[in-house]
Design a protein around this motif. Structure first.
Motif, PDB file in Angstrom:
ATOM      1  N   ILE A 264      75.388  59.119  37.617  1.00 16.26           N
ATOM      2  CA  ILE A 264      75.564  58.013  38.558  1.00 16.26           C
ATOM      3  C   ILE A 264      74.474  57.937  39.618  1.00 16.26           C
ATOM      4  O   ILE A 264      74.520  57.071  40.494  1.00 16.26           O
ATOM      5  CB  ILE A 264      76.935  58.103  39.247  1.00 16.26           C
ATOM      6  CG1 ILE A 264      77.008  59.360  40.135  1.00 16.26           C
ATOM      7  CG2 ILE A 264      78.054  58.095  38.215  1.00 16.26           C
ATOM      8  CD1 ILE A 264      78.234  59.396  41.028  1.00 16.26           C
ATOM      9  N   GLY A 265      73.480  58.822  39.562  1.00 14.91           N
ATOM     10  CA  GLY A 265      72.502  58.911  40.639  1.00 14.91           C
ATOM     11  C   GLY A 265      71.815  57.604  40.960  1.00 14.91           C
ATOM     12  O   GLY A 265      71.627  57.249  42.125  1.00 14.91           O
ATOM     13  N   ASN A 266      71.417  56.845  39.927  1.00  9.04           N
ATOM     14  CA  ASN A 266      70.646  55.636  40.193  1.00  9.04           C
ATOM     15  C   ASN A 266      71.482  54.559  40.861  1.00  9.04           C
ATOM     16  O   ASN A 266      70.979  53.815  41.707  1.00  9.04           O
ATOM     17  CB  ASN A 266      70.022  55.111  38.901  1.00  9.04           C
ATOM     18  CG  ASN A 266      68.925  54.111  39.144  1.00  9.04           C
ATOM     19  OD1 ASN A 266      69.098  52.927  38.912  1.00  9.04           O
ATOM     20  ND2 ASN A 266      67.778  54.584  39.629  1.00  9.04           N
TER      21      ASN A 266
ATOM     22  N   ASP B 259      75.325  46.131  30.704  1.00 12.93           N
ATOM     23  CA  ASP B 259      74.628  46.539  29.495  1.00 12.93           C
ATOM     24  C   ASP B 259      73.261  47.138  29.837  1.00 12.93           C
ATOM     25  O   ASP B 259      72.584  46.696  30.771  1.00 12.93           O
ATOM     26  CB  ASP B 259      74.449  45.322  28.582  1.00 12.93           C
ATOM     27  CG  ASP B 259      73.928  45.702  27.219  1.00 12.93           C
ATOM     28  OD1 ASP B 259      74.733  46.066  26.357  1.00 12.93           O
ATOM     29  OD2 ASP B 259      72.688  45.621  27.017  1.00 12.93           O
ATOM     30  N   LEU B 260      72.850  48.128  29.050  1.00  8.57           N
ATOM     31  CA  LEU B 260      71.581  48.810  29.290  1.00  8.57           C
ATOM     32  C   LEU B 260      70.415  48.188  28.517  1.00  8.57           C
ATOM     33  O   LEU B 260      69.280  48.653  28.614  1.00  8.57           O
ATOM     34  CB  LEU B 260      71.707  50.289  28.894  1.00  8.57           C
ATOM     35  CG  LEU B 260      72.581  51.141  29.814  1.00  8.57           C
ATOM     36  CD1 LEU B 260      73.067  52.403  29.087  1.00  8.57           C
ATOM     37  CD2 LEU B 260      71.821  51.513  31.072  1.00  8.57           C
ATOM     38  N   GLY B 261      70.687  47.132  27.768  1.00  5.51           N
ATOM     39  CA  GLY B 261      69.685  46.605  26.853  1.00  5.51           C
ATOM     40  C   GLY B 261      68.429  46.071  27.491  1.00  5.51           C
ATOM     41  O   GLY B 261      67.370  46.053  26.862  1.00  5.51           O
ATOM     42  N   SER B 262      68.477  45.630  28.753  1.00  4.50           N
ATOM     43  CA  SER B 262      67.289  45.061  29.394  1.00  4.50           C
ATOM     44  C   SER B 262      66.303  46.124  29.881  1.00  4.50           C
ATOM     45  O   SER B 262      65.225  45.794  30.372  1.00  4.50           O
ATOM     46  CB  SER B 262      67.704  44.187  30.575  1.00  4.50           C
ATOM     47  OG  SER B 262      68.363  44.965  31.565  1.00  4.50           O
ATOM     48  N   THR B 263      66.637  47.385  29.723  1.00  2.00           N
ATOM     49  CA  THR B 263      65.769  48.476  30.182  1.00  2.00           C
ATOM     50  C   THR B 263      64.440  48.470  29.434  1.00  2.00           C
ATOM     51  O   THR B 263      64.403  48.540  28.205  1.00  2.00           O
ATOM     52  CB  THR B 263      66.450  49.840  29.943  1.00  2.00           C
ATOM     53  OG1 THR B 263      67.755  49.822  30.509  1.00  2.00           O
ATOM     54  CG2 THR B 263      65.628  50.973  30.535  1.00  2.00           C
TER      55      THR B 263
ATOM     56  N   GLY C 224      59.311  53.558  36.540  1.00  2.00           N
ATOM     57  CA  GLY C 224      59.579  53.314  37.948  1.00  2.00           C
ATOM     58  C   GLY C 224      61.051  53.427  38.290  1.00  2.00           C
ATOM     59  O   GLY C 224      61.927  53.241  37.436  1.00  2.00           O
ATOM     60  N   PRO C 225      61.365  53.734  39.547  1.00  4.10           N
ATOM     61  CA  PRO C 225      62.763  53.902  39.969  1.00  4.10           C
ATOM     62  C   PRO C 225      63.646  52.703  39.671  1.00  4.10           C
ATOM     63  O   PRO C 225      64.830  52.864  39.365  1.00  4.10           O
ATOM     64  CB  PRO C 225      62.646  54.151  41.484  1.00  4.10           C
ATOM     65  CG  PRO C 225      61.298  54.749  41.668  1.00  4.10           C
ATOM     66  CD  PRO C 225      60.422  54.067  40.643  1.00  4.10           C
ATOM     67  N   MET C 226      63.100  51.492  39.712  1.00  5.73           N
ATOM     68  CA  MET C 226      63.922  50.317  39.460  1.00  5.73           C
ATOM     69  C   MET C 226      64.196  50.114  37.973  1.00  5.73           C
ATOM     70  O   MET C 226      65.050  49.293  37.600  1.00  5.73           O
ATOM     71  CB  MET C 226      63.278  49.073  40.058  1.00  5.73           C
ATOM     72  CG  MET C 226      63.190  49.102  41.578  1.00  5.73           C
ATOM     73  SD  MET C 226      64.774  49.518  42.380  1.00  5.73           S
ATOM     74  CE  MET C 226      65.761  48.083  41.930  1.00  5.73           C
ATOM     75  N   ASN C 227      63.473  50.812  37.118  1.00  6.39           N
ATOM     76  CA  ASN C 227      63.768  50.770  35.682  1.00  6.39           C
ATOM     77  C   ASN C 227      64.524  52.013  35.226  1.00  6.39           C
ATOM     78  O   ASN C 227      64.987  52.077  34.092  1.00  6.39           O
ATOM     79  CB  ASN C 227      62.482  50.607  34.863  1.00  6.39           C
ATOM     80  CG  ASN C 227      62.765  50.313  33.395  1.00  6.39           C
ATOM     81  OD1 ASN C 227      63.410  49.324  33.068  1.00  6.39           O
ATOM     82  ND2 ASN C 227      62.296  51.187  32.514  1.00  6.39           N
ATOM     83  N   GLN C 228      64.616  53.013  36.094  1.00  2.64           N
ATOM     84  CA  GLN C 228      65.459  54.158  35.779  1.00  2.64           C
ATOM     85  C   GLN C 228      66.923  53.723  35.820  1.00  2.64           C
ATOM     86  O   GLN C 228      67.264  52.730  36.453  1.00  2.64           O
ATOM     87  CB  GLN C 228      65.197  55.303  36.751  1.00  2.64           C
ATOM     88  CG  GLN C 228      63.799  55.898  36.629  1.00  2.64           C
ATOM     89  CD  GLN C 228      63.535  56.964  37.660  1.00  2.64           C
ATOM     90  OE1 GLN C 228      64.432  57.719  38.057  1.00  2.64           O
ATOM     91  NE2 GLN C 228      62.296  57.044  38.122  1.00  2.64           N
ATOM     92  N   LYS C 229      67.786  54.476  35.163  1.00  3.32           N
ATOM     93  CA  LYS C 229      69.143  54.005  34.954  1.00  3.32           C
ATOM     94  C   LYS C 229      70.191  55.048  35.341  1.00  3.32           C
ATOM     95  O   LYS C 229      69.923  56.247  35.412  1.00  3.32           O
ATOM     96  CB  LYS C 229      69.346  53.629  33.477  1.00  3.32           C
ATOM     97  CG  LYS C 229      68.491  52.459  33.028  1.00  3.32           C
ATOM     98  CD  LYS C 229      68.816  51.185  33.806  1.00  3.32           C
ATOM     99  CE  LYS C 229      67.898  50.034  33.444  1.00  3.32           C
ATOM    100  NZ  LYS C 229      68.208  48.808  34.191  1.00  3.32           N
ATOM    101  N   SER C 230      71.386  54.537  35.556  1.00  2.00           N
ATOM    102  CA  SER C 230      72.602  55.333  35.591  1.00  2.00           C
ATOM    103  C   SER C 230      73.299  55.126  34.252  1.00  2.00           C
ATOM    104  O   SER C 230      72.909  54.270  33.450  1.00  2.00           O
ATOM    105  CB  SER C 230      73.497  54.882  36.741  1.00  2.00           C
ATOM    106  OG  SER C 230      73.713  53.481  36.666  1.00  2.00           O
TER     107      SER C 230
END
Length: 327
Positions: free
Chosen positions: A225-227, A277-281, A287-293
């Motif tokens: 859950i960090g991001n 959904d995680l599909g847009s990653t 970069g931090p804004m593309n990193q995920k939870s």
């Protein structure tokens, strides 16, 4: 474990690649690993001696065996075009679970995801084939959009999803690398307390291992859950940077690209910590804004309960001052 006999060239390539990396790591272990940190990845994570062995094994194997023009994106080597005008992008984490691999434990995995190169900006939704290989055992999971899931080395058929919907009986794993402990405790400490005795709580330091254990039925859920905590509470950034030694260390695309694809094929409910959904990653942005939870669960009911039960407001923990380390 052996490579499958198959007429599917992508399956043949990426399963063989994973098994080759494993064999190189086992040979290195036989000579004696030293747990030496030799630098940082482009994303800022510490790179150990085993990472160097695995990165080299990936590049050497693909240069010798890739028959279709490919580009390669790895944790440490970043972006490499193996041929002009690549048609396929391979996103490879040569070792997801460097620390358990360095300790000779079971949680280290080779993670490989393949996507059509397209316009040069592929996302996780574009992944159409993926493979995970367990370094310790040699067991592997493979899946693509045409043939579905295949596996080798597991005692039972997979997928074998749990039917648990009870948070107190939940067998689950969480992530701490690069995550301030007090923030995580404030967010889900009550869930740990509620499940540690009547269920089970684990820290594997490998998102792919955690997610794959949901596919095999050994775990009910996984939470990183960090991001979301950082996005919801940007004033905590300094604390994330401190525990990340100057970098934000959340889920990078190479951490989850293969595991998310396999989880979806298996029927696992898997989203970011907002339930999206995680599909847009992007597959090539660290970069931090593309990193995920990530929240993953074997049942929709358990997934929803996790999202609803984690304490996202954090209260006083988010406002606590950063404790400076003495020099």
């Amino acid at each position: 474990m052996t490579t499958p006999a198959t007429a599917n060239p992508m399956k043949q390539l990426i399963v063989s690649l994973g098994l080759h990396v494993r064999s190189e790591l086992l040979a290195y272990e036989a000579r004696g690993r030293d747990r030496r940190v030799h630098g940082d990845s482009p994303g800022g994570d510490a790179q150990f001696d085993v990472d160097e062995v695995a990165e080299r094994a990936v590049l050497d194997y693909l240069r010798a065996h890739a028959e279709v023009p490919m580009a390669l994106y790895t944790e440490d080597g970043s972006y490499v075009e193996l041929a002009p005008e690549p048609q396929i992008l391979l996103v490879v984490d040569p070792i997801d679970g460097t620390r358990p691999t360095s300790a000779g434990l079971e949680m280290g995995m080779v993670s490989i995801a393949a996507a059509p190169y397209g316009d040069g900006a592929p996302t996780l939704a574009d992944v159409d084939a993926a493979c995970l290989v367990e370094i310790k055992s040699g067991a592997w999971l493979y899946g693509d959009d045409t043939e579905g899931l295949d596996s080798s080395g597991y005692p039972t058929a997979v997928p074998r999803l749990s039917r648990n919907t009870d948070l107190t009986r939940m067998f689950w794993s969480i992530e701490f690398n690069g995550h301030p402990m007090d923030l995580m405790t404030e967010a889900y400490g009550h869930l740990v307390d509620g499940s540690a005795n009547t269920g089970g709580i684990f820290v594997f330091n490998s998102s792919t291992f955690s997610i794959s254990r949901i596919i095999t039925g050994q775990l009910d859920a996984y939470a990183d859950i960090g991001n979301r905590v950082l996005r919801d509470h940007p004033d905590t950034e300094e604390r994330f940077l401190r525990v990340g030694r100057g970098s934000i260390l959340h889920l990078f695309p190479y951490d989850i690209a293969a595991a998310v694809h396999l989880a979806r094929l298996a029927g696992v409910v898997i989203t970011d910590a907002y339930g999206d959904d995680l599909g847009s990653t992007s597959l090539v942005d660290l970069g931090p804004m593309n990193q995920k939870s990530c929240i993953a669960a074997a049942t929709p009911e358990l997934h929803k309960q996790l999202l609803d039960s984690i304490r996202w407001d954090l209260g006083r923990a988010a406002a606590a001052p950063v404790v400076k380390e003495e020099s």
